[in-house]
Write a protein that holds these residues in place. Structure first.
Motif, PDB file in Angstrom:
ATOM      1  N   ILE A 219       0.864  -1.182   0.000  1.00 40.64           N
ATOM      2  CA  ILE A 219       0.000   0.000   0.000  1.00 40.64           C
ATOM      3  C   ILE A 219       0.900   1.231   0.000  1.00 40.64           C
ATOM      4  CG2 ILE A 219      -1.750   1.271   1.304  1.00 40.64           C
ATOM      5  CD1 ILE A 219      -2.718  -1.428   2.413  1.00 40.64           C
ATOM      6  N   ASP A 220       0.716   2.106  -0.972  1.00 45.79           N
ATOM      7  CA  ASP A 220       1.638   3.251  -1.079  1.00 45.79           C
ATOM      8  C   ASP A 220       1.242   4.387  -0.124  1.00 45.79           C
ATOM      9  OD1 ASP A 220      -0.367   4.796  -2.226  1.00 45.79           O
ATOM     10  OD2 ASP A 220       0.405   4.615  -4.271  1.00 45.79           O
ATOM     11  N   GLU A 221       2.005   5.488  -0.170  1.00 44.98           N
ATOM     12  CA  GLU A 221       1.795   6.551   0.813  1.00 44.98           C
ATOM     13  C   GLU A 221       0.440   7.243   0.643  1.00 44.98           C
ATOM     14  OE1 GLU A 221       4.022   6.490  -1.547  1.00 44.98           O
ATOM     15  OE2 GLU A 221       4.198   8.418  -2.596  1.00 44.98           O
ATOM     16  N   ASN A 222      -0.179   7.095  -0.524  1.00 48.61           N
ATOM     17  CA  ASN A 222      -1.512   7.657  -0.714  1.00 48.61           C
ATOM     18  C   ASN A 222      -2.610   6.655  -0.366  1.00 48.61           C
ATOM     19  OD1 ASN A 222      -0.514  10.144  -1.768  1.00 48.61           O
ATOM     20  ND2 ASN A 222      -0.074   9.057  -3.678  1.00 48.61           N
ATOM     21  N   GLY A 223      -2.202   5.508   0.160  1.00 47.17           N
ATOM     22  CA  GLY A 223      -3.194   4.516   0.555  1.00 47.17           C
ATOM     23  C   GLY A 223      -3.717   3.686  -0.589  1.00 47.17           C
ATOM     24  N   VAL A 224      -3.036   3.735  -1.732  1.00 46.91           N
ATOM     25  CA  VAL A 224      -3.487   2.945  -2.879  1.00 46.91           C
ATOM     26  C   VAL A 224      -2.747   1.601  -2.886  1.00 46.91           C
ATOM     27  CG1 VAL A 224      -3.692   2.864  -5.401  1.00 46.91           C
ATOM     28  CG2 VAL A 224      -3.873   5.046  -4.205  1.00 46.91           C
ATOM     29  N   GLN A 357     -23.257   4.398   8.308  1.00 43.65           N
ATOM     30  CA  GLN A 357     -22.403   3.223   8.122  1.00 43.65           C
ATOM     31  C   GLN A 357     -20.981   3.501   8.591  1.00 43.65           C
ATOM     32  OE1 GLN A 357     -22.443   1.076   4.344  1.00 43.65           O
ATOM     33  NE2 GLN A 357     -24.381   2.100   3.873  1.00 43.65           N
ATOM     34  N   VAL A 358     -20.367   2.480   9.168  1.00 44.85           N
ATOM     35  CA  VAL A 358     -18.967   2.612   9.576  1.00 44.85           C
ATOM     36  C   VAL A 358     -18.093   2.209   8.395  1.00 44.85           C
ATOM     37  CG1 VAL A 358     -17.175   1.765  11.125  1.00 44.85           C
ATOM     38  CG2 VAL A 358     -19.476   2.149  11.990  1.00 44.85           C
ATOM     39  N   LYS A 359     -17.243   3.128   7.979  1.00 40.08           N
ATOM     40  CA  LYS A 359     -16.363   2.846   6.849  1.00 40.08           C
ATOM     41  C   LYS A 359     -14.929   3.207   7.200  1.00 40.08           C
ATOM     42  CE  LYS A 359     -19.945   3.513   3.382  1.00 40.08           C
ATOM     43  NZ  LYS A 359     -20.355   4.158   2.144  1.00 40.08           N
ATOM     44  N   LEU A 360     -14.022   2.689   6.412  1.00 37.68           N
ATOM     45  CA  LEU A 360     -12.604   2.966   6.619  1.00 37.68           C
ATOM     46  C   LEU A 360     -12.343   4.460   6.425  1.00 37.68           C
ATOM     47  CD1 LEU A 360     -10.125   1.144   7.143  1.00 37.68           C
ATOM     48  CD2 LEU A 360      -9.774   1.104   4.673  1.00 37.68           C
ATOM     49  N   ALA A 361     -11.592   5.060   7.357  1.00 38.52           N
ATOM     50  CA  ALA A 361     -11.224   6.469   7.211  1.00 38.52           C
ATOM     51  C   ALA A 361     -10.093   6.559   6.197  1.00 38.52           C
ATOM     52  CB  ALA A 361     -10.795   7.040   8.555  1.00 38.52           C
ATOM     53  N   HIS A 362     -10.477   6.600   4.941  1.00 40.04           N
ATOM     54  CA  HIS A 362      -9.533   6.494   3.834  1.00 40.04           C
ATOM     55  C   HIS A 362     -10.156   7.244   2.678  1.00 40.04           C
ATOM     56  CE1 HIS A 362      -7.580   4.607   0.370  1.00 40.04           C
ATOM     57  NE2 HIS A 362      -6.635   4.202   1.191  1.00 40.04           N
ATOM     58  N   ASN A 363      -9.314   7.857   1.832  1.00 45.25           N
ATOM     59  CA  ASN A 363      -9.904   8.709   0.789  1.00 45.25           C
ATOM     60  C   ASN A 363     -10.692   7.937  -0.281  1.00 45.25           C
ATOM     61  OD1 ASN A 363      -7.799   7.650  -0.572  1.00 45.25           O
ATOM     62  ND2 ASN A 363      -6.742   9.592  -0.975  1.00 45.25           N
ATOM     63  N   ARG A 364     -10.681   6.602  -0.214  1.00 43.20           N
ATOM     64  CA  ARG A 364     -11.579   5.823  -1.064  1.00 43.20           C
ATOM     65  C   ARG A 364     -13.022   5.979  -0.598  1.00 43.20           C
ATOM     66  NH1 ARG A 364     -10.016   3.458  -5.826  1.00 43.20           N
ATOM     67  NH2 ARG A 364      -7.760   3.576  -5.611  1.00 43.20           N
ATOM     68  N   PHE A 365     -13.192   6.179   0.707  1.00 43.36           N
ATOM     69  CA  PHE A 365     -14.532   6.146   1.289  1.00 43.36           C
ATOM     70  C   PHE A 365     -15.008   7.520   1.756  1.00 43.36           C
ATOM     71  CE2 PHE A 365     -12.392   2.093   1.795  1.00 43.36           C
ATOM     72  CZ  PHE A 365     -13.293   1.229   1.202  1.00 43.36           C
ATOM     73  N   PHE A 366     -14.058   8.352   2.182  1.00 42.71           N
ATOM     74  CA  PHE A 366     -14.389   9.718   2.601  1.00 42.71           C
ATOM     75  C   PHE A 366     -13.475  10.687   1.846  1.00 42.71           C
ATOM     76  CE2 PHE A 366     -15.648   7.034   6.150  1.00 42.71           C
ATOM     77  CZ  PHE A 366     -16.852   7.584   6.572  1.00 42.71           C
TER      78      PHE A 366
END
Ligand SMILES: [Zn+2]
Length: 392
Positions: A219-224, A357-366
């Protein structure tokens, strides 16, 4: 015994006959492809070195957009056939039909992923369309190879030159140079193969199901998430290649529970269902029609009947080539992130203030929001997207 065989295979007549045939084959290909080389191919040149020099000149004098894959392939054959002849003269050859070997293009894993990066012509397209192209383990070019295989050093030098040009180029030219580089890199393996045919050629064509599909994910520094696998769902181009050859691959893998490819195809089916069926029903239907081999104009009618919307043929094509692979790749990435931050590492999670809904605090979801404490908006991406859709 070995001595005797060589003598039987390569008397003088055999050499002449074959050369003549090879020359004719190359000329015929040039005519078929409507290619007129900047300098006429000189068949009186006998060594690969001489032919390589000529090819280098031709490449220099040809605008890159005219250097199609086919053209480069013909030029590489022109060199390889000379190698063939020289080898025959030295009685080094053990097989009687080198045309077969030349057609079996060696492809390293590096070459493969280059192909895949290039989009359209993924390795799976190659497997599906050309039975002569085989899948073999990585072979590297060693310093010894460079020293002993005629023409290889020149090719390596030419690659270095084109690499530098490619770095400096932009736009279409860069793309064309990159394509050319891929071909040239592969040609190294073609040359090596022609010169030192590896043992496993005799075992015949390896099928899709014998390919190992293990991967290592980071997983890279941008969370990808990224995968080093030969095939990864994270890459829309890989997905596209899988979809374009779906029927063939599914057929190959069917029932072979002991192979990676069986699970790959099962996972793909599952990913398709989960991503498209409910949220993008028209994409889901389009994908089914495409897999069943229907033409875009027919699909246009079918979708109109079912969904009441007339999509243009161009749009359908773009859905199939771009949007659908992208949706699937994004879903696969999200699935991986959720799995990873649930089971492997303690991830940060947050509750969306709208849907709860509880989701991952990650820029994919928020979406990111610099002014908020945790760096994300309080409403999840899905809810925000619905909001903007309603507004429009
Ligand atoms: Zn929400």
């Amino acid at each position: 015994m070995a001595e005797l065989e060589t003598d039987l295979l390569f008397d003088g007549e055999d050499i002449e006959d074959n050369t003549e045939q090879n020359n004719e084959a190359i000329e015929e290909q040039l005519i078929q492809e409507e290619i007129k080389p900047a300098i006429k191919l000189d068949y009186t040149l006998e060594t690969p070195e001489e032919r390589n020099e000529l090819v280098k000149k031709i490449i220099e004098q040809t605008p890159p957009e005219r250097l199609t894959n086919k053209y480069l392939e013909i030029l590489s054959n022109y060199i390889v056939f000379a190698m063939d002849k020289e080898e025959r003269k030295q009685k080094k050859i053990l097989t009687d039909n080198r045309m077969v070997t030349v057609n079996k293009r060696e492809t390293s894993f590096e070459g493969l992923s280059d192909k895949l990066e290039n989009g359209e012509d993924g390795i799976y397209n190659m497997i599906a369309n050309d039975k002569n192209i085989i899948f073999t383990p990585k072979i590297s070019i060693t310093p010894e190879d460079v020293a002993t295989i005629p023409g290889l050093k020149d090719l390596r030098d030419a690659i270095t030159v084109v690499e530098a040009e490619c770095k400096a180029a932009t736009g279409k030219r860069k793309y064309l140079l990159k394509k050319q580089l891929i071909e040239m890199r592969q040609d190294q393996y073609v040359m090596k193969n022609a010169y030192h045919p590896p043992m496993y050629f005799s075992h015949g064509v390896k099928s899709f199901t014998s390919v190992s599909l293990s991967e290592h994910i980071t997983i890279d520094e941008n969370g990808v998430p990224h995968s080093d696998g030969l095939v990864t769902f994270f890459d829309p181009k890989h997905i596209s290649a899988l979809l374009c050859n779906y029927s063939k691959l599914k057929e190959d893998a069917w029932g072979k529970f002991w192979t990676d490819s069986y699970y790959l195809m099962e996972d793909l089916d599952e990913l398709i269902e989960r991503t498209l069926k409910d949220d993008y029903p028209y994409c889901y239907d389009l994908l089914i029609y495409k897999i069943n081999g229907k033409q875009n104009t027919e699909i246009q009618e079918l979708l109109y009947e079912k969904h009441g919307i007339k999509y243009s043929v161009e749009y359908l094509s773009s859905l199939w080539r771009n949007k659908i692979p992208k949706l699937l790749a994004e879903q696969a990435q999200e699935d991986y992130l959720v799995w990873y931050y649930t089971t492997q590492e303690h991830g940060k999670w947050k509750r969306c203030s709208k849907c709860g809904q509880v989701k991952l605090a990650h820029n994919r979801f928020f979406s990111k929001n610099k002014t908020s404490k945790d760096g994300f908006y309080s409403i999840c991406k899905d809810c925000r997207n619905h909001k903007t859709k309603e507004k429009n």
